[in-house]
Design an enzyme around this catalytic site. Structure first.
Site, PDB file in Angstrom:
ATOM      1  N   LYS A  10       0.850  -1.192   0.000  1.00 50.65           N
ATOM      2  CA  LYS A  10       0.000   0.000   0.000  1.00 50.65           C
ATOM      3  C   LYS A  10       0.881   1.235   0.000  1.00 50.65           C
ATOM      4  CE  LYS A  10      -1.689   2.661   2.989  1.00 50.65           C
ATOM      5  NZ  LYS A  10      -1.412   3.904   2.246  1.00 50.65           N
ATOM      6  N   GLY A  67       6.815   4.755   8.461  1.00 57.38           N
ATOM      7  CA  GLY A  67       5.992   5.955   8.533  1.00 57.38           C
ATOM      8  C   GLY A  67       6.121   6.601   9.899  1.00 57.38           C
ATOM      9  N   GLU A  93       9.492   0.941  11.060  1.00 59.33           N
ATOM     10  CA  GLU A  93      10.535   1.958  10.842  1.00 59.33           C
ATOM     11  C   GLU A  93       9.858   3.309  10.988  1.00 59.33           C
ATOM     12  OE1 GLU A  93      13.629   1.460  10.499  1.00 59.33           O
ATOM     13  OE2 GLU A  93      13.895  -0.568   9.733  1.00 59.33           O
ATOM     14  N   CYS A 103      13.737  10.451   7.628  1.00 56.64           N
ATOM     15  CA  CYS A 103      13.594  10.084   9.039  1.00 56.64           C
ATOM     16  C   CYS A 103      14.900  10.151   9.838  1.00 56.64           C
ATOM     17  CB  CYS A 103      13.029   8.675   9.104  1.00 56.64           C
ATOM     18  SG  CYS A 103      13.937   7.545   8.033  1.00 56.64           S
ATOM     19  N   GLU A 162       9.803  15.766  15.884  1.00 57.59           N
ATOM     20  CA  GLU A 162      10.225  15.615  14.488  1.00 57.59           C
ATOM     21  C   GLU A 162       9.500  16.670  13.649  1.00 57.59           C
ATOM     22  OE1 GLU A 162       8.824  12.172  12.182  1.00 57.59           O
ATOM     23  OE2 GLU A 162      10.890  11.895  11.545  1.00 57.59           O
TER      24      GLU A 162
END
Ligand code: NAD
Length: 478
Positions: free
Chosen positions: A175, A227, A249, A283, A382
């Site tokens: 997806k 994500g 992750e 990330c 973040e």
């Protein structure tokens, strides 16, 4: 000309979607519609999972060498589309094209060949026992994998999962993120051209609800997710309840620690690569920059000059170093953090707004904050944009304490004239990966995070092992 698809890739061919809604793709540079794909429904996920289950027995029964042959053809087909893949990614998420060529066009075929070869070399193991007999240890594919990926590095992240999963003999339902779907459909074209057996790979684009449906689907044996930490927690909860293996992750807020002997000016390109690459939308970027007080103002100046000197513009131009953010929502989020950084007492020494000469596109200037304290919001959360916080430290003990004062632990970098000193310092950093005078995910080394950055590892032999089931057959039992 827009790129529009009407069918989904399921069972090795183009299949009519069950619904009639579409996902429009908007360029973050022009704000114009550049294409669309059908939006998958739960019925399409059911169909894709059925296809993957049906294909599993056969694909898993092939030898790894037979699979390697097909995966080699897949790699060749991807390679012949690499420039198109890079351009599609840049057009969808703003990634500078020079980086997209490397990460998005170049990396997937490398990963496919790496894992195909690794799996083909694996043999069952016989271990001498302690109790008299010996044990035959076999590896088999874990089954049908539900893979869910984000928009920031869509192709490379997809292949961190696909390459080891397919090489191991698993089948996959992917997806992709709604922001980056056109590259996934080009990948489907490559899979068809390569003759990937029907059902081995299936692609159903959609949003978070469809992702959640895939995660909980009874036909899925393992979930592999990249994500945000929030989504990762929700997925982890579902997988925990189902006792379903999962790799997560997630987000990061890594530290780039400049030691007092570092020559930053000699390493500026690497520093940009470790802290501001892909418009700040990676990330593992080291967005908390730790600088010794003895050299604080000089380092702030160097980093600010770097940020001010970056070429901001059309991501499809070869000279662009900083493209737009993926969406207007993402820009608002980043601008909110810049505002918060200011109100918490940070001093903007570069950027801080939108580039003056752009009339459209979701651009934010590369931004540097000085006088940031480790407790400030911009030093903890973040941001996922081109915003660096430079935090002063007095000695190495304080630097380690600040580096580890984070809910995350994914990447990081140490900058020093003495790589041994850097490696020693890196041992103390609470993070899954750390680079010395740069940062790059080598395919041979495990990549992943600790704390809120995730569970499990991708890349390296560990990446393959996460798609394999181990079985111990005790021989000569006495
Ligand atoms: P996101 O979590 O919003 O979405 C990622 C993907 O998950 C998308 O395909 C989305 O549709 C899907 N999704 C969202 N919620 C879901 C749910 N509850 N169940 C199932 N699927 C769901 O993240 P994003 O904004 O697309 O990506 C940015 C984030 O990804 C950042 O936090 C970044 O740090 C992280 N990221 C991590 C890594 C890594 O390797 N650790 C790599 C790249 C990005």
């Amino acid at each position: 000309m827009t790129i529009d698809y009407t069918d989904l890739y399921i069972r090795g061919a183009w299949a009519r979607p069950s619904g009639d809604s579409t996902i429009p793709v908007i360029s973050p540079t022009t704000e114009q519609r550049i294409g669309s794909v059908p939006e998958g429904t739960e019925t399409d996920v059911d169909d894709a999972v059925d296809a993957a289950r049906a294909a599993l027995t056969d694909w898993a029964s092939w030898t790894a060498a037979q699979r390697a042959e097909v995966l080699g053809r897949f790699a060749d087909e991807l390679e012949s589309r690499a420039e198109d893949t890079a351009a599609r990614v840049s057009s969808q998420n703003g990634m500078p094209i020079t980086l997209a060529r490397q990460f998005e066009g170049g990396f997937p075929p490398v990963l496919l060949r790496y894992y195909a070869e690794m799996a083909a070399k694996q043999e069952d193991e016989i271990r001498p026992g302690m109790l008299g007999g010996s044990t035959l240890v076999t590896r088999s594919p874990i089954g049908v994998v539900g893979a869910i990926v984000p928009w920031n590095v869509p192709q490379a992240i997809t292949f961190l999962k696909l390459a080891p999963a397919l090489a191991a003999g698993c089948t996959v339902v992917l997806k992709p993120s709604p922001e980056t779907v056109l590259d996934a459909f080009l990948m489907a074209e490559a899979a068809i051209a390569a003759g990937l057996p029907p059902g081995v790979l299936n692609i159903v684009p959609g949003g978070r609800d469809l992702g959640a449906y895939l995660v909980a689907h009874p036909g899925i044996d393992k979930v592999s997710f990249t994500g945000s930490t929030g989504a990762g927690r929700a997925i982890g909860r579902t997988c925990g309840e189902l006792l379903r293996p999962v790799t997560l992750e997630l987000g990061g807020k890594s530290a780039a620690v400049i030691l007092d002997d570092a020559d930053l000016t000699a390493n500026l390109e690497s520093f940009y690569g470790a802290t501001l690459l892909n418009n700040g939308q990676i990330c593992w970027l080291g967005t908390r920059v730790l600088a010794p007080r003895s050299r604080y103002s000089e380092i702030v100046d160097t980093i600010s000059d770097l940020a001010k000197g970056l070429t901001v513009g059309d991501p499809l131009s070869d000279t662009t170093q900083m493209g737009p953010l993926v969406s207007s929502r993402q820009r608002e989020r980043v601008e909110g953090y810049i505002e918060k950084g200011r109100s918490d007492g940070g001093r903007v020494t570069a950027g801080g707004g939108r580039p003056a000469d752009t009339t459209h596109g979701w651009f934010v200037e590369p931004t540097v904050f000085a006088d940031v304290e480790t407790g400030h919001t911009i030093a903890q959360e973040e941001i996922f944009g081109p915003v660096l916080s430079v935090i002063p430290y007095t000695d190495e003990a304080e630097a380690i304490a600040i580096a580890n004062h984070s809910d995350y632990g994914l990447g990081g970098s140490i900058w020093t004239a003495d790589p041994e000193r850097g490696a020693q310092f890196a041992r103390g950093v609470a993070s899954g990966t750390v680079g010395i005078n740069g940062y790059s995910n080598d395919p041979t080394a495990p990549f992943g995070g600790i704390k809120n950055s995730g569970l499990g590892r991708e890349l390296g032999p560990e990446g393959l092992a996460s798609y394999q089931q181990l079985k111990s057959i005790y021989l000569d039992v006495r």
